[in-house]
Design an enzyme around this catalytic site. Structure first.
Site, PDB file in Angstrom:
ATOM      1  N   TYR A 142      38.963  25.619  44.271  1.00 19.75           N
ATOM      2  CA  TYR A 142      39.532  25.173  45.537  1.00 19.75           C
ATOM      3  C   TYR A 142      40.537  24.050  45.338  1.00 19.75           C
ATOM      4  CZ  TYR A 142      35.751  27.807  47.727  1.00 19.75           C
ATOM      5  OH  TYR A 142      34.897  28.812  48.112  1.00 19.75           O
ATOM      6  N   LYS A 189      28.105  30.466  35.577  1.00 17.08           N
ATOM      7  CA  LYS A 189      28.468  31.749  34.959  1.00 17.08           C
ATOM      8  C   LYS A 189      28.860  31.428  33.512  1.00 17.08           C
ATOM      9  CE  LYS A 189      29.404  36.194  35.278  1.00 17.08           C
ATOM     10  NZ  LYS A 189      28.335  37.186  35.342  1.00 17.08           N
ATOM     11  N   ASP A 221      25.302  35.803  39.321  1.00 22.32           N
ATOM     12  CA  ASP A 221      25.002  37.172  39.758  1.00 22.32           C
ATOM     13  C   ASP A 221      23.491  37.376  39.866  1.00 22.32           C
ATOM     14  OD1 ASP A 221      25.273  36.656  37.055  1.00 22.32           O
ATOM     15  OD2 ASP A 221      25.934  38.661  36.501  1.00 22.32           O
ATOM     16  N   ASP A 245      29.557  28.227  47.948  1.00 24.23           N
ATOM     17  CA  ASP A 245      30.114  28.757  49.196  1.00 24.23           C
ATOM     18  C   ASP A 245      29.500  30.123  49.497  1.00 24.23           C
ATOM     19  OD1 ASP A 245      31.725  29.234  51.359  1.00 24.23           O
ATOM     20  OD2 ASP A 245      33.624  29.094  50.289  1.00 24.23           O
ATOM     21  N   ASP A 249      25.977  31.232  52.190  1.00 24.21           N
ATOM     22  CA  ASP A 249      26.121  32.207  53.282  1.00 24.21           C
ATOM     23  C   ASP A 249      25.096  33.335  53.114  1.00 24.21           C
ATOM     24  OD1 ASP A 249      28.177  30.839  54.492  1.00 24.21           O
ATOM     25  OD2 ASP A 249      29.455  32.603  54.716  1.00 24.21           O
TER      26      ASP A 249
END
Ligand code: NAD
Length: 358
Positions: A142, A189, A221, A245, A249
């Site tokens: 970001y 990751k 994952d 993020d 959700d």
């Protein structure tokens, strides 16, 4: 207690839900004898329309001089379909986080027993889930270098983390775990990404300072899968901006709806409290938005910024009682909810106020 609170309604349903969050803070002040002084300021699309700037200097000035911020959401359909727009509502949000040094986003994912049926996940898998996410907010793709090249045929965003950014959020996560079930899951990751390898290295180092807390690492994952498969296996989760993020959700489904989840963004100074949902254009103006995430954000504000745990617990208890009495907004209603128990935004706000006690 005397405190200055800035209300930043922003766009869409942000306006509708923060109105209810504010009413709850006003009632808390009456009940507990606190003096809260409120101010409002512009951000997002509203601010662009009024001043051309998604975070005008007057807003930033007010935010730097208050004790806590209750924020709604930013966003407008106009920009969602115009990826090339140079001035965008979410720039206001990103700049605000950066300017106020809000580097850690805390998202408690706690299921109210009354809403077990509202989730798409089986109740027996969900019951008892209680996760606290720490999402890093000021680094990652970001904020990394981005651009287009090769005659606009190629685009890139850079995933970047510095040691100090990982250290400070890791400390916050380990300290929180000490007051809970003493387990931290760090999500990265590291099998592919160099920034994740640094993330893991630093979290491991910091973890040695907290021998009473169990540390585990998961690839993002696998974590996404396990959140749905066995949410109870998580206590505190610490992760970067992008993975956080997405995972939070996903985890909102554990709580039944986006409209139920509050969050706190903290750093070294003023704290910012907001629902995790956005401006929800699809329901804006209909008066049906669930205000509970904003009300629960107000509870987090009382607890974290003002140390008023009893008042915060009173707000949470009022929300619980409202749900126990069968009241729902349409997003959390199910086949068993009778029509007369489905409330609009202000009706739900009022139902919580009616149950709020010292
Ligand atoms: P969203 O969170 O606004 O909505 C997703 C879905 O959840 C929608 O169907 C919406 O109706 C529902 N929903 C969300 N909050 C609800 C509530 N309180 N009560 C009932 N239902 C609720 O996400 P989106 O649709 O992807 O994005 C809409 C806009 O919000 C976009 O412009 C986006 O950029 C912006 N956004 C802002 C923030 C923020 O300000 N922090 C976060 C996410 C998205």
């Amino acid at each position: 207690m005397k405190k200055k609170i800035v209300i930043l309604p922003g766009d869409g349903i942000g306006q509708e839900v923060t109105a209810e969050g504010k009413k709850v803070l006003e009632r808390v002040a009456e009940l507990f004898g606190y003096q809260f002084e409120f101010d409002t300021a512009l951000i997002g699309h509203q601010a662009i329309e009024a001043t051309g700037d998604p975070l005008p200097p007057e807003t930033l000035d007010k935010l730097r001089n208050c004790d806590a911020i209750l924020f709604g959401a930013v966003g407008h359909p106009k920009y969602d379909n115009d990826p090339g727009a140079k001035v965008r509502p979410e720039q206001g949000l990103l700049k605000m986080r950066k300017e106020l040094g809000l580097y850690a986003n805390l998202r408690p994912i706690k299921l109210f027993d009354e809403l077990l049926g509202a989730s798409s996940i089986k109740p027996e898998i969900l019951k008892g889930s209680d996760i606290l996410f720490f999402r890093e907010l000021t680094g990652d793709v970001y904020f990394g270098k981005r651009g287009r090249e090769n005659d606009n045929q190629t685009a890139y965003d850079t995933m970047i983390y510095s040691r100090y950014e990982v250290e400070r959020i890791a400390h916050k996560a380990f300290r929180a775990a000490q007051t809970r079930r003493k387990k931290v899951t760090s999500v990265d990751k590291a099998n592919v990404l160099e920034s994740s390898r640094l993330w893991r290295e630093v979290v491991q180092e910091i973890g040695k300072q907290y021998p009473d807390v169990e540390l585990e690492h998961q690839f993002v994952d696998a974590a996404a899968m396990k959140l749905i498969q066995n949410p109870k296996s998580f206590d505190v989760v610490v992760t970067g901006n992008l993975f956080g993020d997405i995972l939070t959700d996903e985890a909102s489904q554990i709580a039944g709806s986006m409209g139920m989840l509050a969050s706190a963004s903290v750093g070294d100074s003023v704290g910012l409290y907001e629902p995790i949902h956005g401006s929800a254009h699809d329901i804006t103006g209909k008066g049906i938005a669930n205000p509970l995430a904003s009300i629960l954000s107000a509870a987090l504000l009382l607890d974290i910024s003002f140390g008023a745990k009893t008042a915060a617990d009173a707000v949470i208890a009022a929300v619980e009682q409202t749900l126990r009495d069968g009241y729902r907004t349409s997003d959390i209603a199910d086949a068993n909810t009778s029509k007369d128990k489905i409330l609009n935004t202000s009706g739900m706000g009022q139902a919580v106020l009616d149950r709020l006690k010292h």
